[in-house]
Scaffold this motif. Structure first.
Motif, short mmCIF file in Angstrom:
data_model
loop_
_atom_site.label_atom_id
_atom_site.label_comp_id
_atom_site.label_asym_id
_atom_site.label_seq_id
_atom_site.Cartn_x
_atom_site.Cartn_y
_atom_site.Cartn_z
N ALA A 65 95.82 130.37 32.36
CA ALA A 65 95.30 129.01 32.17
C ALA A 65 95.92 128.05 33.16
O ALA A 65 96.31 126.93 32.83
CB ALA A 65 95.54 128.54 30.74
N GLY A 66 96.03 128.51 34.42
CA GLY A 66 96.36 127.60 35.51
C GLY A 66 95.08 126.96 36.03
O GLY A 66 94.08 126.87 35.31
N GLN A 67 95.10 126.54 37.29
CA GLN A 67 93.92 125.87 37.85
C GLN A 67 92.65 126.72 37.72
O GLN A 67 91.61 126.25 37.27
CB GLN A 67 94.17 125.53 39.32
N ALA A 68 92.73 127.99 38.12
CA ALA A 68 91.55 128.85 38.09
C ALA A 68 91.08 129.11 36.66
O ALA A 68 89.88 129.05 36.37
CB ALA A 68 91.85 130.16 38.81
N GLY A 69 92.01 129.41 35.77
CA GLY A 69 91.65 129.69 34.39
C GLY A 69 91.04 128.49 33.68
O GLY A 69 90.06 128.63 32.94
N LEU A 70 91.61 127.30 33.91
CA LEU A 70 91.06 126.11 33.29
C LEU A 70 89.67 125.81 33.82
O LEU A 70 88.78 125.38 33.08
CB LEU A 70 91.99 124.91 33.53
N SER A 71 89.46 126.03 35.11
CA SER A 71 88.13 125.84 35.68
C SER A 71 87.13 126.79 35.03
O SER A 71 86.02 126.38 34.63
CB SER A 71 88.16 126.08 37.20
N ALA A 72 87.51 128.07 34.88
CA ALA A 72 86.62 129.03 34.24
C ALA A 72 86.32 128.61 32.80
O ALA A 72 85.17 128.66 32.35
CB ALA A 72 87.24 130.42 34.27
N GLY A 73 87.35 128.19 32.07
CA GLY A 73 87.15 127.75 30.69
C GLY A 73 86.21 126.57 30.60
O GLY A 73 85.35 126.51 29.71
N PHE A 74 86.38 125.62 31.51
CA PHE A 74 85.50 124.45 31.53
C PHE A 74 84.04 124.87 31.72
O PHE A 74 83.15 124.41 31.00
CB PHE A 74 85.93 123.51 32.66
N HIS A 75 83.79 125.75 32.68
CA HIS A 75 82.41 126.14 32.97
C HIS A 75 81.83 127.03 31.87
O HIS A 75 80.61 126.96 31.60
CB HIS A 75 82.34 126.82 34.33
N LEU A 76 82.64 127.84 31.22
CA LEU A 76 82.16 128.61 30.07
C LEU A 76 81.71 127.66 28.95
O LEU A 76 80.63 127.83 28.37
CB LEU A 76 83.25 129.55 29.57
N SER A 77 82.53 126.67 28.67
CA SER A 77 82.19 125.71 27.63
C SER A 77 80.93 124.93 28.00
O SER A 77 80.03 124.72 27.17
CB SER A 77 83.36 124.76 27.40
N ARG A 78 80.87 124.53 29.25
CA ARG A 78 79.73 123.73 29.70
C ARG A 78 78.41 124.51 29.60
O ARG A 78 77.35 123.93 29.38
CB ARG A 78 79.98 123.29 31.15
N ARG A 79 78.49 125.82 29.77
CA ARG A 79 77.28 126.65 29.73
C ARG A 79 77.00 127.23 28.34
O ARG A 79 76.23 128.18 28.19
CB ARG A 79 77.38 127.75 30.78
N GLY A 80 77.67 126.68 27.34
CA GLY A 80 77.30 127.00 25.97
C GLY A 80 78.07 128.12 25.31
O GLY A 80 77.75 128.52 24.19
N PHE A 81 79.11 128.64 25.97
CA PHE A 81 79.96 129.63 25.30
C PHE A 81 80.83 128.89 24.28
O PHE A 81 81.42 127.85 24.58
CB PHE A 81 80.85 130.35 26.32
N ALA A 82 80.91 129.43 23.09
CA ALA A 82 81.66 128.79 22.01
C ALA A 82 83.08 129.32 21.94
O ALA A 82 83.40 130.40 22.46
CB ALA A 82 80.95 129.03 20.68
N SER A 83 83.93 128.58 21.27
CA SER A 83 85.31 129.01 21.06
C SER A 83 85.36 130.24 20.17
O SER A 83 84.82 130.23 19.05
CB SER A 83 86.12 127.88 20.42
N ALA A 84 86.01 131.29 20.64
CA ALA A 84 86.17 132.50 19.81
C ALA A 84 87.15 132.25 18.67
O ALA A 84 87.23 133.05 17.74
CB ALA A 84 86.66 133.65 20.68
N LEU A 85 87.88 131.15 18.72
CA LEU A 85 88.83 130.81 17.66
C LEU A 85 88.15 130.02 16.55
O LEU A 85 88.42 130.22 15.37
CB LEU A 85 90.00 130.01 18.23
N ASP A 86 87.27 129.08 16.95
CA ASP A 86 86.64 128.20 15.96
C ASP A 86 85.25 128.65 15.52
O ASP A 86 84.82 128.33 14.41
CB ASP A 86 86.54 126.78 16.55
#
Length: 380
Positions: free
Chosen positions: A15-36
């Motif tokens: 969850a550095g720069q690259a990981g946070l970017s990937a997480g942002f784009h996953l969320s933006r494209r409709g992937f939901a939290s696997a935790l919630d």
């Protein structure tokens, strides 16, 4: 792992720069939290080995200020507030990452170290199993690996290395020049970090600079606007050919930064060929003479931190991994970001976006989730 693994369509490792970017784009494209929302059709989770936001930046040496870092690019849609150039990067960048995480909530578990990624069965399209040290196992359909290089320092092997009675440390363990005050210090390495640390150590110590090859200093510096695309093209060509990854400076050369000029003016940039052996109280020079030293700083760089992927057999006979964009050529469910041409912060942002787009094209859905999943040990 005795507990049944939980499931996510995509597991992001790091969850550095690259990981946070990937997480942002996953969320933006409709992937939901696997935790919630674990029962959603497409889910994701980020597993971060660090105890708090900031990636590897939180571990940098204290004298690496925002004025001397090699450039920080904003995270997606989140401008960084300008601050003092004198502030240590290990404070400023983690604070910025933490602000991003508060503004763009992502399903991040930390501190969780990934131990191994393996295939659950022989089906090439079957699920992948992510084993961790603190969050049980995760069943995933795709992996975005964003672990950077900080935990894989490159240490050359030199005859007599274990006999040295002085101090040996790698850039990863360097804190400040004050530890070397009044000493005789061998600084080994030809990259940006080597020159930075050589310059500041030479203010209060006698330094000797060693590199395997003659460093190339560019009179006009490296201009990303002019030379950036051609450099990225060279790195891309190498990873697509399956060549082992190398440092960015091996493609760009060194610029005459303020610290490089200061080191030169102080006489610290007098490069010596690499010594041939280490003895208890010093080093044996290439010409056979002996130089006594109190400490050796290995500013010899890093390599991609990918040991947890070794069981997948991604490497070729040369030790490289053949890539197609962010995808591993022979395993398109595995994406490496912050790797090869995306080592820069702007490159990491783009790679996170590109990896998510490529995963969407695979049409993956959430793997079947076992009953009674184990709750995470730590959640942030």
């Amino acid at each position: 792992m005795s507990e049944a693994p939980r499931s996510a369509t995509v597991v992001v490792i790091g969850a550095g720069q690259a990981g946070l970017s990937a997480g942002f784009h996953l969320s933006r494209r409709g992937f939901a939290s696997a935790l919630d929302e674990p029962d959603a059709e497409r889910t994701f989770v980020l597993l971060d080995a660090n105890p708090k936001p900031g990636g590897a930046w939180q571990h940098r040496w204290e004298s690496l200020t925002m004025a001397t870092v090699n450039g920080i690019f904003d995270l997606p849609t989140f401008a960084r507030t300008p601050g003092s150039e004198d502030e240590p990067s290990r404070d400023a960048v983690p604070r910025y990452f933490a602000e991003f995480e508060r503004a763009k909530p992502l399903p991040i578990l930390r501190p969780v170290r990934v131990l191994e990624v393996s295939r659950i069965d022989d089906d090439p399209q079957g699920a992948l199993l992510v084993a961790t040290d603190g969050a049980g196992g995760w069943r995933a359909d795709a992996i975005i690996n964003a672990t950077g290089t900080w935990n894989n320092p490159l240490l050359p092997s030199i005859p007599g290395q274990d006999s040295f009675r002085g101090t040996q440390l790698h850039t990863r363990d360097y804190v400040s020049a004050s530890a070397f005050e009044g000493q005789r210090v061998a600084v080994v390495g030809g990259g940006i970090s080597a020159v930075q640390q050589l310059e500041e150590i030479s203010r209060g110590a006698q330094t000797f600079w060693y590199t395997r090859r003659e460093p190339v200093f560019l009179e006009n510096g490296f201009n990303p606007e002019v030379e950036g695309r051609s450099t990225i093209a060279k790195v891309t060509a190498d990873v697509e050919a399956g060549k082992p990854s190398s440092s960015v400076v091996s493609y760009t050369g060194l610029g005459w930064s303020t610290y490089a000029v200061a080191a030169r003016d102080r006489g610290a940039l007098e490069r010596r060929p690499m010594f041939t052996a280490i003895e208890p109280d010093g080093v044996r020079e290439a010409d056979g003479s002996f130089t006594p030293v109190d400490a050796i700083l290995w500013a010899t760089g890093f390599r991609a931190d990918l040991a947890h992927l070794d069981g997948l057999g991604l490497r070729n006979a040369r030790g490289g991994i053949t890539m197609r964009g962010t995808q591993v050529a022979d395993e398109p469910r595995i994406h490496l970001i912050g790797f090869g041409p995306s080592q820069s912060t702007v490159g990491a942002n783009r790679a996170g976006r590109d990896a998510v787009r490529a995963i969407e094209k695979l049409g993956l859905q959430r793997s079947e989730r076992p009953a009674d999943p184990r709750e995470p040990a730590v959640r942030r």
